[in-house]
Scaffold this active site. Structure first.
Site, PDB file in Angstrom:
ATOM      1  CG  MET A 199      -2.303  14.469  -0.060  1.00  0.00           C
ATOM      2  SD  MET A 199      -1.945  12.655  -0.241  1.00  0.00           S
ATOM      3  CE  MET A 199      -1.977  12.254  -2.018  1.00  0.00           C
ATOM      4  CG  HIS A 200      -8.107  13.696   4.203  1.00  0.00           C
ATOM      5  ND1 HIS A 200      -8.425  12.635   3.313  1.00  0.00           N
ATOM      6  CD2 HIS A 200      -8.792  13.276   5.323  1.00  0.00           C
ATOM      7  CE1 HIS A 200      -8.630  11.482   4.198  1.00  0.00           C
ATOM      8  NE2 HIS A 200      -9.049  12.016   5.316  1.00  0.00           N
TER       9      HIS A 200
END
Ligand code: UD1
Length: 367
Positions: A199-200
């Site tokens: 997740m970024h």
């Protein structure tokens, strides 16, 4: 013929490697590799060069991190003299990161031919910085290599001449096909079944409320399926800034960013992958592993229509339900899209070699 490749960020490296290798087999082709330095940590850059067997960059612009305008501007300022000095016949840019758009703009102004590898992808969501980079790069490119038919159709709709577009398949899958047999992960005590998480995206990690909800949901998933979560530097920073580090339960295992071979190995054996990455939607489609994408849209729709990807939006209730559905066996592995066959790098090299040579000199026109 002189080909200059510009790479800068982690997702560029697995796309450039097959094209570099394909040109290396050709005689009479000189290659120059420029790393912008957008990603600079060993874990985000060096380890990928090693595992993907990419030669050391000839030039490193060392731009580092900053605001979008500063990073893009700095890449342009530092790249322009390199292009003027080296005078390539073609510059190849990859994907949709700031380095891609910055390099395309420099070359278009110097009237050096640019080819965009992974052209035509559209999320139709201009709040994503990558969508802006895709739009700009595709308008400027002289040759556009699309991974799937939807990409070709998007470009046609935007008025790009069909003679500039080549449907060649997905180059990232070349790296996967070549290196899957070598993939291994030495993380100790790997469970038999697990969810793999990345997740970024700013939309998911910059908003503290949503990031908190997401971490709580991962804790809930962790009760039924162990979670492994290699944390991107941006996400680590945000977790720290929003004081969320003690929010994780023991069933969520956090790691540093993993190498290409480690991550590939974990993906290929995962029960489910939960992500907001672009490339991972494609890799899981090829591997036929269930993928739950925490985004409202995707620039890679074929992974959902044909492949194993399910867009769950930002609905965390739905995320838990989909994990349970997969655990109960309610999942279809989907199909691998046409031309995702490990030969895309070769097709790109062949297309470029068969293009007419540049006749104009590369010079700077001062305004
Ligand atoms: C970039 C790309 C995105 C891609 C992602 C993959 C753009 C606009 N975005 O996002 O498309 O999916 O890479 O990783 O180009 N940082 C480090 N070490 C590094 C690199 C970054 O600590 O090696 C930190 C920096 O503090 C920076 C933050 O991560 O502020 C974000 O880096 P940046 O290059 O701005 O974009 P990404 O979020 O990595």
């Amino acid at each position: 013929m002189h080909i200059l490749h510009v790479v800068g960020a982690r997702p560029n490296f697995m796309k450039a490697a097959p094209v570099l290798h394909a040109f290396a087999k050709e005689t009479n082709v000189l290659q120059t590799l420029v790393h912008t330095g957008q990603h600079y940590d060993v874990s985000m850059s060096d380890v990928f060069f090693r595992e993907l067997e990419i030669p050391e960059p000839d030039v490193n612009l060392r731009v580092g991190s900053s605001s979008h305008a500063q990073q893009t501007g700095e890449i342009m300022i530092r790249l322009e003299p390199v292009i003027l000095e080296r005078k390539p016949d073609w510059v190849l840019v990859y994907g949709d990161v700031n380095s891609t758009a910055a390099a395309a703009l420099v070359c278009a102004k110097l009237r050096v031919k640019v080819a965009h590898v992974e052209a035509g992808l559209r999320s139709f969501d201009r709040s994503m910085p990558e969508e802006i980079n895709r739009l700009v790069t595709d308008q400027l490119a002289d040759l556009l290599f699309t991974p799937s038919q939807d990409g070709t159709e998007n470009l046609a709709r935007e008025g790009i001449a069909s003679g500039k577009i080549r449907l060649v398949g997905n180059v990232m899958i070349d790296s996967l096909v070549r290196l899957l047999p070598k993939a291994h992960c030495a993380l100790p005590n790997l469970p038999e079944r697990y969810a793999l998480v990345t997740m970024h995206r700013p939309a998911n990690v910059d908003d503290p409320d949503f990031l908190g909800d997401l971490l709580d949901t991962l804790n809930r998933v962790g009760k039924v399926l162990p979670v492994i979560f290699p944390v991107h530097p941006r996400t680590r920073q945000r977790i720290g800034e929003h004081k969320l580090s003690d929010r994780f339960s023991e069933s969520v295992r956090l790691t540093e960013p993993l190498s290409y071979l480690e991550f590939l190995s974990l993906q290929s054996k995962a029960t489910v992958v939960i992500t907001d990455s672009g490339g991972i939607q494609e890799e899981t489609t090829f591997l036929r592993i269930p993928c739950l994408t925490v985004r409202e849209n995707t620039e890679r729709p074929i992974t959902a229509t044909l492949g194993s990807n399910v867009l769950i939006g930002r609905n965390m209730q739905r995320l838990s339900e989909e994990v349970e559905r997969i655990l109960a066996g309610g999942f279809s592995p989907g199909q691998i899209p046409p031309l995702w066959d490990g030969r895309t790098g070769e097709r790109i090299a062949r297309e470029i070699i068969s293009e007419p040579r540049r006749t104009e000199a590369v010079t700077m026109h001062h305004i």
